[in-house]
Structure formats: C-alpha cells, structure tokens
Design a protein around this motif. Structure first.
Motif, PDB file in Angstrom:
ATOM      1  N   UNK A  35       0.799  -1.226   0.000  1.00 40.13           N
ATOM      2  CA  UNK A  35       0.000   0.000   0.000  1.00 40.13           C
ATOM      3  C   UNK A  35       0.830   1.274   0.000  1.00 40.13           C
ATOM      4  N   UNK A  36       1.871   1.334   0.813  1.00 42.55           N
ATOM      5  CA  UNK A  36       2.738   2.509   0.893  1.00 42.55           C
ATOM      6  C   UNK A  36       3.334   2.827  -0.480  1.00 42.55           C
ATOM      7  N   UNK A  37       3.749   1.795  -1.189  1.00 44.30           N
ATOM      8  CA  UNK A  37       4.349   1.982  -2.502  1.00 44.30           C
ATOM      9  C   UNK A  37       3.297   2.352  -3.554  1.00 44.30           C
ATOM     10  N   UNK A  38       2.083   1.843  -3.397  1.00 47.10           N
ATOM     11  CA  UNK A  38       1.005   2.259  -4.307  1.00 47.10           C
ATOM     12  C   UNK A  38       0.752   3.755  -4.175  1.00 47.10           C
ATOM     13  N   UNK A  39       0.792   4.269  -2.938  1.00 43.29           N
ATOM     14  CA  UNK A  39       0.611   5.714  -2.722  1.00 43.29           C
ATOM     15  C   UNK A  39       1.732   6.498  -3.396  1.00 43.29           C
ATOM     16  N   UNK A  40       2.951   6.003  -3.292  1.00 43.48           N
ATOM     17  CA  UNK A  40       4.090   6.664  -3.952  1.00 43.48           C
ATOM     18  C   UNK A  40       3.892   6.681  -5.472  1.00 43.48           C
ATOM     19  N   UNK A  41       3.436   5.568  -6.018  1.00 41.89           N
ATOM     20  CA  UNK A  41       3.231   5.474  -7.464  1.00 41.89           C
ATOM     21  C   UNK A  41       2.227   6.522  -7.929  1.00 41.89           C
ATOM     22  N   UNK A 145      14.206  11.842  -7.027  1.00 39.67           N
ATOM     23  CA  UNK A 145      14.858  10.795  -6.232  1.00 39.67           C
ATOM     24  C   UNK A 145      14.511  10.907  -4.751  1.00 39.67           C
ATOM     25  N   UNK A 146      14.277  12.132  -4.281  1.00 43.29           N
ATOM     26  CA  UNK A 146      13.955  12.318  -2.864  1.00 43.29           C
ATOM     27  C   UNK A 146      12.640  11.645  -2.486  1.00 43.29           C
ATOM     28  N   UNK A 147      11.775  11.380  -3.447  1.00 45.66           N
ATOM     29  CA  UNK A 147      10.527  10.660  -3.181  1.00 45.66           C
ATOM     30  C   UNK A 147      10.757   9.157  -3.078  1.00 45.66           C
ATOM     31  N   UNK A 148      11.824   8.681  -3.696  1.00 41.31           N
ATOM     32  CA  UNK A 148      12.105   7.245  -3.711  1.00 41.31           C
ATOM     33  C   UNK A 148      12.968   6.847  -2.526  1.00 41.31           C
ATOM     34  N   UNK A 149      13.926   7.691  -2.163  1.00 43.32           N
ATOM     35  CA  UNK A 149      14.765   7.417  -0.995  1.00 43.32           C
ATOM     36  C   UNK A 149      13.931   7.739   0.241  1.00 43.32           C
ATOM     37  N   UNK A 150      13.560   6.693   0.962  1.00 40.79           N
ATOM     38  CA  UNK A 150      12.673   6.885   2.108  1.00 40.79           C
ATOM     39  C   UNK A 150      13.425   6.963   3.428  1.00 40.79           C
ATOM     40  N   UNK A 151      14.682   6.550   3.428  1.00 41.74           N
ATOM     41  CA  UNK A 151      15.500   6.611   4.639  1.00 41.74           C
ATOM     42  C   UNK A 151      16.961   6.784   4.252  1.00 41.74           C
ATOM     43  N   UNK A 152      17.669   7.592   5.004  1.00 37.46           N
ATOM     44  CA  UNK A 152      19.113   7.729   4.832  1.00 37.46           C
ATOM     45  C   UNK A 152      19.774   7.346   6.148  1.00 37.46           C
ATOM     46  N   UNK A 153      20.740   6.443   6.064  1.00 38.19           N
ATOM     47  CA  UNK A 153      21.424   5.965   7.269  1.00 38.19           C
ATOM     48  C   UNK A 153      22.917   6.204   7.152  1.00 38.19           C
ATOM     49  N   UNK A 154      23.584   6.223   8.307  1.00 37.47           N
ATOM     50  CA  UNK A 154      25.038   6.355   8.347  1.00 37.47           C
ATOM     51  C   UNK A 154      25.674   5.037   7.904  1.00 37.47           C
TER      52      UNK A 154
END
Length: 181
Positions: A35-41, A145-154
């Motif tokens: 569902x989360x990815x359907x919303x992104x689409x 790309x900022x919509x596709x990258x959902x998390x940034x980690x160290x």
C-alpha cells in the motif's frame, strides 16, 4: 498516447513511472502489492494504481486500459509477474523485461499468444550511454529521487538497515547510505 503498465513500484518501478510521465505516454497504470508503494506510485505520476492481490489483475487492467497495455515494464524481477504480463498486453504491444528474475527461473506462456497479439518481448539491462541522460533528468527535477529514498542511514547502520529492509517494505522504497552522516 500509448498506455503503459508498470509491474512493481519499488525503486525501479517508481523511476519508470516518472520517466514515462515525462514522455508523451497516455494513461499510465502501475501494479504493486504494498500500500505505501502504491501511494508513492500515484504521487509520482501513475494515473491508475492496482493492487494485484485484490482481485483479477488482468480484469483490472482491461477495465482501466481496454484491450490491455500498449507497453508493459516488469520492474519486479518476479517470474510470476513476467509470466502473467503477456495476458495484460494489448495487441501489437511491447513487453520490456527490466526486473531481474533469479538465475535459473523459468516461465511458461502460450507462444500462440505472441503470434495472435503480434507482441514484442524485449529484455534489457542498462543500455549504454544512459548514465549521462539519467543524471540530466534528475538535475532537471523531472525525476524526484527524494521521493524514492525513504530513509538515509550512516555507514555504520548500513548492514543492519539492509538486513531489515524486507521486513519493513511497508514503509520503505530505497535506503540510502550516507558515509558522512
């Protein structure tokens, strides 16, 4: 003005959605289980978003796109999705197998359907000379790309994040590793 169907709304599927939205494509449909990815689409340009587990995918596609999709991109890497795609394709359509199925996978289909539909099936990796064009699409803002990258980690969190990715598909698309974070 041709219709398009993207199978999957992970990183690659969402990139295809945005790329097709910048083209003269007509109606763009996308199928995705999460569902989360359907919303992104939908947010990134799909006109129609379909949950393939909610019913008969072929019936849903025909309900939205008539005889099927003129252009289908598999971005799942799922042999089951690849196998079903021919049924979703409109007469004279093109099916691009872009997702990477596991080595040794096998699919079956009725070759008469290729003949009857005059379908074209194309396989692709990364075509040469596309990196520069891709960078320009991102720089222009046509690819978000900022919509596709959902998390940034160290960097120190990379192994843990990658290991837990599959259990958190309901809220992540792409995890970026920032070595300077």
């Amino acid at each position: 003005g041709s219709s398009a169907l993207i199978l999957g709304a992970g990183t690659v599927g969402l990139l295809w959605t945005q790329l097709l939205r910048t083209s003269p494509a007509g109606r763009i449909a996308q199928s995705e289980l999460v569902g989360f990815r359907r919303q992104k689409a939908r947010r990134l340009g799909a006109d129609v978003v379909i949950d393939p587990a909610a019913g008969d995918l072929a019936e849903a596609v025909r309900g939205e796109l008539g005889d099927g999709a003129d252009f289908i991109v598999d971005a799942t890497g799922s042999p089951e999705a690849v196998e079903q795609a021919l049924e979703l394709l409109a007469p004279g359509g093109t099916f691009l197998i872009f997702g990477v199925c596991p080595a040794g996978s096998r699919v079956s289909f009725d070759p008469h359907e290729l003949y009857r539909k005059e379908a074209r099936v194309v396989g692709s990796k990364m075509p040469p000379g596309t990196l520069d064009r891709s960078a320009r699409l991102i720089e222009s803002g046509r690819i978000a790309c900022d919509e596709i990258v959902t998390t940034t980690v160290a960097l120190g969190q990379a192994a843990e994040s990658i290991a837990g990715f599959n259990t958190h598909r309901d809220r992540h698309v792409k995890i970026a590793v920032d070595p300077w974070k």
